[in-house]
Design an enzyme around this catalytic site. Structure first.
Site, PDB file in Angstrom:
ATOM      1  N   HIS A 111     106.808  -2.446  19.533  1.00 56.20           N
ATOM      2  CA  HIS A 111     108.246  -2.436  19.827  1.00 56.20           C
ATOM      3  C   HIS A 111     108.564  -2.142  21.292  1.00 56.20           C
ATOM      4  CE1 HIS A 111     109.100  -3.106  15.715  1.00 56.20           C
ATOM      5  NE2 HIS A 111     109.035  -1.862  15.283  1.00 56.20           N
ATOM      6  N   HIS A 182     116.351  -3.235  14.060  1.00 58.62           N
ATOM      7  CA  HIS A 182     115.498  -2.479  13.142  1.00 58.62           C
ATOM      8  C   HIS A 182     116.349  -1.581  12.233  1.00 58.62           C
ATOM      9  CE1 HIS A 182     111.958  -0.669  11.525  1.00 58.62           C
ATOM     10  NE2 HIS A 182     111.163  -1.015  12.517  1.00 58.62           N
ATOM     11  N   GLU A 319     113.399  -7.373   9.360  1.00 56.39           N
ATOM     12  CA  GLU A 319     113.446  -7.584  10.802  1.00 56.39           C
ATOM     13  C   GLU A 319     113.151  -9.050  11.112  1.00 56.39           C
ATOM     14  OE1 GLU A 319     110.849  -4.478  12.629  1.00 56.39           O
ATOM     15  OE2 GLU A 319     110.701  -3.889  10.521  1.00 56.39           O
TER      16      GLU A 319
END
Length: 355
Positions: A111, A182, A319
């Site tokens: 991420h 997210h 996601e």
């Protein structure tokens, strides 16, 4: 005095982080739904939608800015980037040059690195009562990524019960980009202890099996005949504890599904519903995949909104994104972005009620 259905205090989200002001932004629609955001991480803090009992907040999160900054769940409702999901060993190559990223998830980069887009302060702009835009310019070299990347994310809460997320990005040098939101959803209401009773359908015949560190082997595998199969509706908890490597390594679902649609075309990706509230959430995207994550690593220790505790599997994430480790797998759809190009993507979360 609280004046919103989520029971959130705007004052609790005011502050200065990294020299920039942070605040809570509120969107409303004609049906009485509300969406609340902060510009720290461009995060979705709350999403209140009609339910059988009135209105229900379906997004996990915190009651204050300070709690978000110190949360053990750094990605609650956040925009993840520059590269959402994982890059193996924090390494990739562009034009023959190797780049090294921070390692923050086992042996991999996750991420965006140690301080991804989830942790930076974006510039917020209220465009309308139902629309807000967040903009962030990531300097060349930030978290090891090349090129100055300018990102704009627009959230719109439509009168048709949709939360629409539109992404744009441009770069000054060839780079890789993978952006997602997210949000952790529980359609029975944030604070409900489990999503095992949710019915889930994912419009995908294949998924990406991973190794123990959540990096895909490479080739997709058929979901048919496996606990990964949501091509027809199943309860999330129905097969989640099946003794397979894939579910054991991840403590549940944490896998990318290859969507049954044309690349770049906006189409339905998944449908999920709660038997308690009657809320149905459909996800539409133009991205090639969706990562199903069932909150397997939540501890139940952190304080969520209204002093709720969030144990493992108290939420699911859907996601929408490109595949993990795409920069190292040329057979996957490309995540490369060049100067003069604009990355654009749209994801829609549509909420309705079962009869």
């Amino acid at each position: 005095m609280q004046q919103n259905k989520a029971g959130l205090s705007h004052e609790a989200f005011r502050g200065v982080v990294d020299g920039k002001a942070v605040q809570l932004y509120t969107l409303i629609n004609k049906a009485g739904a509300e969406a609340h955001f902060i510009n720290q991480g461009a995060k979705l803090v709350s999403l209140v939608v009609p339910s059988r009992t009135g209105y229900t907040d379906v997004v996990l999160g915190h009651d204050s800015l300070d709690e978000y900054i110190h949360s053990e769940e750094a990605y609650f409702g956040a925009i993840c980037g520059r590269y959402a999901n994982r890059i193996a060993r924090g390494h990739f190559t562009i034009n023959g040059t190797s780049y090294e990223l921070p390692i923050n998830n086992g042996p991999n980069s996750l991420h965006g690195g140690l301080k991804g887009f989830n942790a930076v302060i974006w510039d917020g702009e209220e465009l309308a009562p139902n629309k807000v835009a967040f903009t962030y310019t990531s300097p060349d070299g930030e978290e090891g990524y090349l090129g100055e990347l300018t990102v704009r994310v627009v959230y719109t809460l439509t009168d048709e019960g949709e939360l629409c997320i539109e992404y744009e990005a441009t770069t000054t040098r060839p780079t890789v980009v993978n952006l997602t939101n997210h949000a952790y959803f529980n359609l029975s209401g944030e604070g409900d202890p489990s999503v095992h009773d949710h019915t889930l359908e994912i419009f995908a015949k294949e998924y990406l099996p991973t190794d123990e560190t959540a990096i895909p082997y490479g080739a997709p595998a058929a979901v048919a005949g496996t606990p990964m199969d949501f091509s027809t509706p199943h309860l999330i908890g129905e097969r989640i504890d099946t003794d397979t490597d894939q579910l054991r390594w991840a403590r549940g679902y944490d896998h990318t599904y290859i969507l049954d649609k044309e690349l770049g075309k906006l189409a339905i990706a998944s449908r999920c519903s709660s038997p308690k509230t009657g809320i149905v959430m459909e996800v539409y995207t133009d991205q090639p995949g969706v990562q199903l994550y069932t909150g397997n690593w939540m501890s139940g220790n952190l304080r969520g909104k209204h002093d709720h505790r969030y144990p493992a599997r108290a939420a699911l994430c859907l996601e929408t994104q490109h595949y993990p480790d795409s920069p190292n797998k040329p057979e996957y759809p490309s995540t490369r972005l060049n100067p003069g190009e604009t990355f654009r993507s749209t994801t829609i979360f549509r909420f309705t009620l079962e009869a």
